[in-house]
Design a protein around this motif. Structure first.
Motif, PDB file in Angstrom:
ATOM      1  N   ILE A   1     -73.030 -26.009  42.346  1.00  0.00           N
ATOM      2  CA  ILE A   1     -74.273 -26.489  42.932  1.00  0.00           C
ATOM      3  C   ILE A   1     -74.095 -26.697  44.430  1.00  0.00           C
ATOM      4  O   ILE A   1     -72.980 -26.908  44.919  1.00  0.00           O
ATOM      5  N   ALA A   2     -75.211 -26.635  45.143  1.00  0.00           N
ATOM      6  CA  ALA A   2     -75.243 -26.978  46.559  1.00  0.00           C
ATOM      7  C   ALA A   2     -76.571 -27.654  46.839  1.00  0.00           C
ATOM      8  O   ALA A   2     -77.591 -27.305  46.235  1.00  0.00           O
ATOM      9  N   ILE A   3     -76.559 -28.623  47.736  1.00  0.00           N
ATOM     10  CA  ILE A   3     -77.754 -29.372  48.102  1.00  0.00           C
ATOM     11  C   ILE A   3     -78.133 -28.998  49.525  1.00  0.00           C
ATOM     12  O   ILE A   3     -77.278 -28.911  50.409  1.00  0.00           O
ATOM     13  N   SER A   4     -79.415 -28.751  49.750  1.00  0.00           N
ATOM     14  CA  SER A   4     -79.878 -28.337  51.069  1.00  0.00           C
ATOM     15  C   SER A   4     -79.622 -29.437  52.090  1.00  0.00           C
ATOM     16  O   SER A   4     -79.531 -30.619  51.742  1.00  0.00           O
ATOM     17  N   PRO A   5     -79.512 -29.075  53.369  1.00  0.00           N
ATOM     18  CA  PRO A   5     -79.207 -30.076  54.397  1.00  0.00           C
ATOM     19  C   PRO A   5     -80.218 -31.210  54.487  1.00  0.00           C
ATOM     20  O   PRO A   5     -79.868 -32.323  54.889  1.00  0.00           O
ATOM     21  N   ASP A   6     -81.485 -30.958  54.103  1.00  0.00           N
ATOM     22  CA  ASP A   6     -82.473 -32.025  54.132  1.00  0.00           C
ATOM     23  C   ASP A   6     -82.554 -32.801  52.818  1.00  0.00           C
ATOM     24  O   ASP A   6     -83.337 -33.748  52.688  1.00  0.00           O
ATOM     25  N   GLY A   7     -81.755 -32.386  51.832  1.00  0.00           N
ATOM     26  CA  GLY A   7     -81.701 -33.088  50.564  1.00  0.00           C
ATOM     27  C   GLY A   7     -82.855 -32.829  49.622  1.00  0.00           C
ATOM     28  O   GLY A   7     -82.945 -33.449  48.555  1.00  0.00           O
ATOM     29  N   ARG A   8     -83.735 -31.896  49.953  1.00  0.00           N
ATOM     30  CA  ARG A   8     -84.933 -31.681  49.140  1.00  0.00           C
ATOM     31  C   ARG A   8     -84.758 -30.575  48.097  1.00  0.00           C
ATOM     32  O   ARG A   8     -85.567 -30.447  47.179  1.00  0.00           O
ATOM     33  N   ARG A   9     -83.729 -29.756  48.214  1.00  0.00           N
ATOM     34  CA  ARG A   9     -83.528 -28.665  47.268  1.00  0.00           C
ATOM     35  C   ARG A   9     -82.117 -28.730  46.668  1.00  0.00           C
ATOM     36  O   ARG A   9     -81.162 -29.133  47.344  1.00  0.00           O
ATOM     37  N   ILE A  10     -82.020 -28.312  45.426  1.00  0.00           N
ATOM     38  CA  ILE A  10     -80.729 -28.177  44.744  1.00  0.00           C
ATOM     39  C   ILE A  10     -80.629 -26.751  44.243  1.00  0.00           C
ATOM     40  O   ILE A  10     -81.530 -26.264  43.550  1.00  0.00           O
ATOM     41  N   ALA A  11     -79.559 -26.067  44.588  1.00  0.00           N
ATOM     42  CA  ALA A  11     -79.314 -24.708  44.110  1.00  0.00           C
ATOM     43  C   ALA A  11     -78.258 -24.745  43.029  1.00  0.00           C
ATOM     44  O   ALA A  11     -77.180 -25.319  43.220  1.00  0.00           O
ATOM     45  N   SER A  12     -78.577 -24.167  41.877  1.00  0.00           N
ATOM     46  CA  SER A  12     -77.657 -24.123  40.736  1.00  0.00           C
ATOM     47  C   SER A  12     -77.204 -22.696  40.509  1.00  0.00           C
ATOM     48  O   SER A  12     -78.039 -21.797  40.345  1.00  0.00           O
TER      49      SER A  12
ATOM     50  N   GLY B   1     -77.868 -15.979  36.970  1.00  0.00           N
ATOM     51  CA  GLY B   1     -78.166 -15.993  38.389  1.00  0.00           C
ATOM     52  C   GLY B   1     -78.280 -17.371  39.005  1.00  0.00           C
ATOM     53  O   GLY B   1     -77.449 -18.252  38.784  1.00  0.00           O
ATOM     54  N   LEU B   2     -79.375 -17.580  39.748  1.00  0.00           N
ATOM     55  CA  LEU B   2     -79.516 -18.722  40.640  1.00  0.00           C
ATOM     56  C   LEU B   2     -80.846 -19.413  40.371  1.00  0.00           C
ATOM     57  O   LEU B   2     -81.876 -18.765  40.233  1.00  0.00           O
ATOM     58  N   VAL B   3     -80.811 -20.753  40.293  1.00  0.00           N
ATOM     59  CA  VAL B   3     -82.034 -21.538  40.143  1.00  0.00           C
ATOM     60  C   VAL B   3     -82.114 -22.522  41.307  1.00  0.00           C
ATOM     61  O   VAL B   3     -81.143 -23.225  41.609  1.00  0.00           O
ATOM     62  N   ILE B   4     -83.279 -22.558  41.973  1.00  0.00           N
ATOM     63  CA  ILE B   4     -83.490 -23.486  43.083  1.00  0.00           C
ATOM     64  C   ILE B   4     -84.524 -24.521  42.644  1.00  0.00           C
ATOM     65  O   ILE B   4     -85.632 -24.178  42.224  1.00  0.00           O
ATOM     66  N   TRP B   5     -84.132 -25.784  42.738  1.00  0.00           N
ATOM     67  CA  TRP B   5     -84.964 -26.898  42.286  1.00  0.00           C
ATOM     68  C   TRP B   5     -85.496 -27.692  43.469  1.00  0.00           C
ATOM     69  O   TRP B   5     -84.816 -27.849  44.486  1.00  0.00           O
ATOM     70  N   ASP B   6     -86.701 -28.226  43.313  1.00  0.00           N
ATOM     71  CA  ASP B   6     -87.224 -29.218  44.232  1.00  0.00           C
ATOM     72  C   ASP B   6     -86.698 -30.576  43.768  1.00  0.00           C
ATOM     73  O   ASP B   6     -87.018 -31.031  42.659  1.00  0.00           O
ATOM     74  N   ALA B   7     -85.886 -31.220  44.588  1.00  0.00           N
ATOM     75  CA  ALA B   7     -85.211 -32.443  44.148  1.00  0.00           C
ATOM     76  C   ALA B   7     -86.176 -33.597  43.867  1.00  0.00           C
ATOM     77  O   ALA B   7     -86.006 -34.300  42.860  1.00  0.00           O
ATOM     78  N   PRO B   8     -87.190 -33.843  44.705  1.00  0.00           N
ATOM     79  CA  PRO B   8     -88.083 -34.975  44.415  1.00  0.00           C
ATOM     80  C   PRO B   8     -88.884 -34.811  43.118  1.00  0.00           C
ATOM     81  O   PRO B   8     -89.071 -35.784  42.377  1.00  0.00           O
ATOM     82  N   THR B   9     -89.366 -33.590  42.832  1.00  0.00           N
ATOM     83  CA  THR B   9     -90.217 -33.395  41.657  1.00  0.00           C
ATOM     84  C   THR B   9     -89.457 -32.900  40.441  1.00  0.00           C
ATOM     85  O   THR B   9     -89.984 -32.923  39.329  1.00  0.00           O
ATOM     86  N   ARG B  10     -88.202 -32.426  40.638  1.00  0.00           N
ATOM     87  CA  ARG B  10     -87.368 -31.851  39.580  1.00  0.00           C
ATOM     88  C   ARG B  10     -87.988 -30.579  38.988  1.00  0.00           C
ATOM     89  O   ARG B  10     -87.757 -30.253  37.839  1.00  0.00           O
ATOM     90  N   LYS B  11     -88.775 -29.864  39.773  1.00  0.00           N
ATOM     91  CA  LYS B  11     -89.385 -28.627  39.303  1.00  0.00           C
ATOM     92  C   LYS B  11     -88.682 -27.419  39.915  1.00  0.00           C
ATOM     93  O   LYS B  11     -88.140 -27.489  41.019  1.00  0.00           O
ATOM     94  N   VAL B  12     -88.695 -26.297  39.179  1.00  0.00           N
ATOM     95  CA  VAL B  12     -88.073 -25.069  39.657  1.00  0.00           C
ATOM     96  C   VAL B  12     -88.925 -24.443  40.758  1.00  0.00           C
ATOM     97  O   VAL B  12     -90.126 -24.235  40.581  1.00  0.00           O
ATOM     98  N   VAL B  13     -88.282 -24.141  41.893  1.00  0.00           N
ATOM     99  CA  VAL B  13     -88.948 -23.465  43.006  1.00  0.00           C
ATOM    100  C   VAL B  13     -88.778 -21.961  42.887  1.00  0.00           C
ATOM    101  O   VAL B  13     -89.722 -21.197  43.049  1.00  0.00           O
ATOM    102  N   HIS B  14     -87.553 -21.513  42.603  1.00  0.00           N
ATOM    103  CA  HIS B  14     -87.240 -20.096  42.403  1.00  0.00           C
ATOM    104  C   HIS B  14     -86.234 -19.965  41.272  1.00  0.00           C
ATOM    105  O   HIS B  14     -85.334 -20.803  41.147  1.00  0.00           O
ATOM    106  N   GLU B  15     -86.376 -18.936  40.505  1.00  0.00           N
ATOM    107  CA  GLU B  15     -85.385 -18.566  39.506  1.00  0.00           C
ATOM    108  C   GLU B  15     -85.039 -17.110  39.749  1.00  0.00           C
ATOM    109  O   GLU B  15     -85.868 -16.224  39.546  1.00  0.00           O
ATOM    110  N   ILE B  16     -83.832 -16.875  40.227  1.00  0.00           N
ATOM    111  CA  ILE B  16     -83.420 -15.543  40.671  1.00  0.00           C
ATOM    112  C   ILE B  16     -82.435 -14.971  39.663  1.00  0.00           C
ATOM    113  O   ILE B  16     -81.320 -15.472  39.516  1.00  0.00           O
ATOM    114  N   LYS B  17     -82.848 -13.937  38.977  1.00  0.00           N
ATOM    115  CA  LYS B  17     -81.996 -13.323  37.970  1.00  0.00           C
ATOM    116  C   LYS B  17     -80.923 -12.467  38.622  1.00  0.00           C
ATOM    117  O   LYS B  17     -81.127 -11.902  39.700  1.00  0.00           O
ATOM    118  N   GLY B  18     -79.782 -12.389  37.955  1.00  0.00           N
ATOM    119  CA  GLY B  18     -78.682 -11.588  38.489  1.00  0.00           C
ATOM    120  C   GLY B  18     -77.414 -11.913  37.750  1.00  0.00           C
ATOM    121  O   GLY B  18     -77.433 -12.489  36.669  1.00  0.00           O
TER     122      GLY B  18
END
Length: 339
Positions: A76-87, A93-110
């Motif tokens: 995992i990595a957390i964005s510099p502003d703390g608002r996104r979590i990348a799994s 592949g890769l899932v990008i979450w919005d940290a405050p709402t806990r909702k998926v922003v992008h789901e990138i298959k690979g």
């Protein structure tokens, strides 16, 4: 011990048992990655149980429900502003979450993701795949657009330069390389810096590169020339899996297969105090934003270690507050004064 370190005496002191300050329990399978939020009040952990858990450091409790995935979460990595979590997932592949709402922003298959890193401006996410691809996959964090940067070997770990213009990659067979993002061209290397694979790579705040390897050593490099700076840090008895550097650039933490977490003074290259002992291989370690604490995985748990009482070897007292937190704007030119 590997041939690269056997001729140099270890600088590590005798191991002593130092219990963690706090242990976070909640995962049901091995934790493989830990990260601090920029505010320093929360941490996140990723596990083979297919979840990412966010923890409140003060209470020691979970902050909200875990982030559920369809595969083991390798990094995992957390964005510099703390608002996104990348799994980064073992499969999928890769899932990008919005940290405050806990909702998926992008789901990138690979392919399966082994390591990943956010760029300093939060725009890019760099990934290394579990299949050992000879390239870095660079994703636009807002749109999911992909760019591929070719490398000179199987990519095992990635790190962005402090200004965000370059990516350093650790490769198989002991090599590392620095790539210019805008051109996709190699500006340093591939250079064979270790005798075995490079497991972890980070930049210091002033732009030096630090690498950790299966050959049991941690080394510092001039990121513009690829020339090694000073002597290696030695003491681990088996593979070094992970490293982290403090925000002030003065200390490095390392951990690995020998089930220890160690702290090093970057200027002297000596271990600071005794090792912290874990019960399992340690795959991930991270310093707190204020430079005082460390978090690491320990089997299914996450451990918090207080480094404030650690004294530099040969010193009878712990470092002062001023040494841990220099005035804003002070940059430690480590590479320059160690040459």
């Amino acid at each position: 011990m590997s041939t690269s370190t056997s001729s140099i005496e270890s600088s590590a002191p005798r191991r002593a048992s130092r219990p963690p300050t706090k242990v976070f329990k909640g995962h049901t399978d091995l934790v493989g990655s830990v990260a601090y939020f920029p505010d320093g009040h929360r941490i996140a952990s990723a596990s083979d149980d297919e979840t990412v858990i966010i923890w409140d450091l003060k209470s020691g409790r979970q902050d909200g429900e875990p982030l559920q995935h369809d595969s083991a979460v390798r990094w995992i990595a957390i964005s510099p502003d703390g608002r996104r979590i990348a799994s980064g997932l073992q499969q999928g592949g890769l899932v990008i979450w919005d940290a405050p709402t806990r909702k998926v922003v992008h789901e990138i298959k690979g392919g399966g993701v082994w390591r990943l890193a956010y760029s300093p401006n939060g725009r890019w996410i760099a990934t290394a795949l579990t299949a050992g691809e000879r390239a870095v996959r660079l994703w636009d964090a807002d749109t999911g657009r992909l760019e591929v940067l070719k490398c000179g070997g199987d990519v095992l770990c990635v790190a962005f330069s402090p200004d965000g213009t370059q990516i350093a990659v650790g490769l198989s067979r002991g090599f590392f390389q620095v790539i210019e993002i805008s051109t996709g061209k190699s500006v340093v290397g591939p250079i064979k810096g270790h005798t075995r694979r490079v497991n972890s790579i980070v930049y210091s705040p002033d732009g030096c590169l630090v690498t950790a390897s299966q050959d049991e050593s941690i080394r510092v490099w001039d990121s513009k020339t690829g020339v090694q700076v000073g002597k290696p840090m030695l003491g681990h008895k088996k593979d070094v899996f992970c490293i982290s550097i403090t925000a002030n650039g003065r200390r490095i933490a390392s951990a690995g297969r020998d089930k220890t977490v160690r702290v090093w003074d970057l200027e002297t290259r000596l271990q600071v105090g005794d090792s912290f002992d874990a019960d399992y291989w340690v795959l991930s370690v991270a310093f707190s934003p204020d430079n005082r604490y460390l978090i690491s995985d320990n089997g299914n748990d996450v451990c918090l270690w207080d480094t404030e009482s650690l004294a530099i070897q040969g010193s009878s007292s712990p470092p002062s507050t001023s040494s841990r937190n220099p005035p804003v704007g002070v940059i430690l030119h480590v590479c320059a004064h160690l040459l």
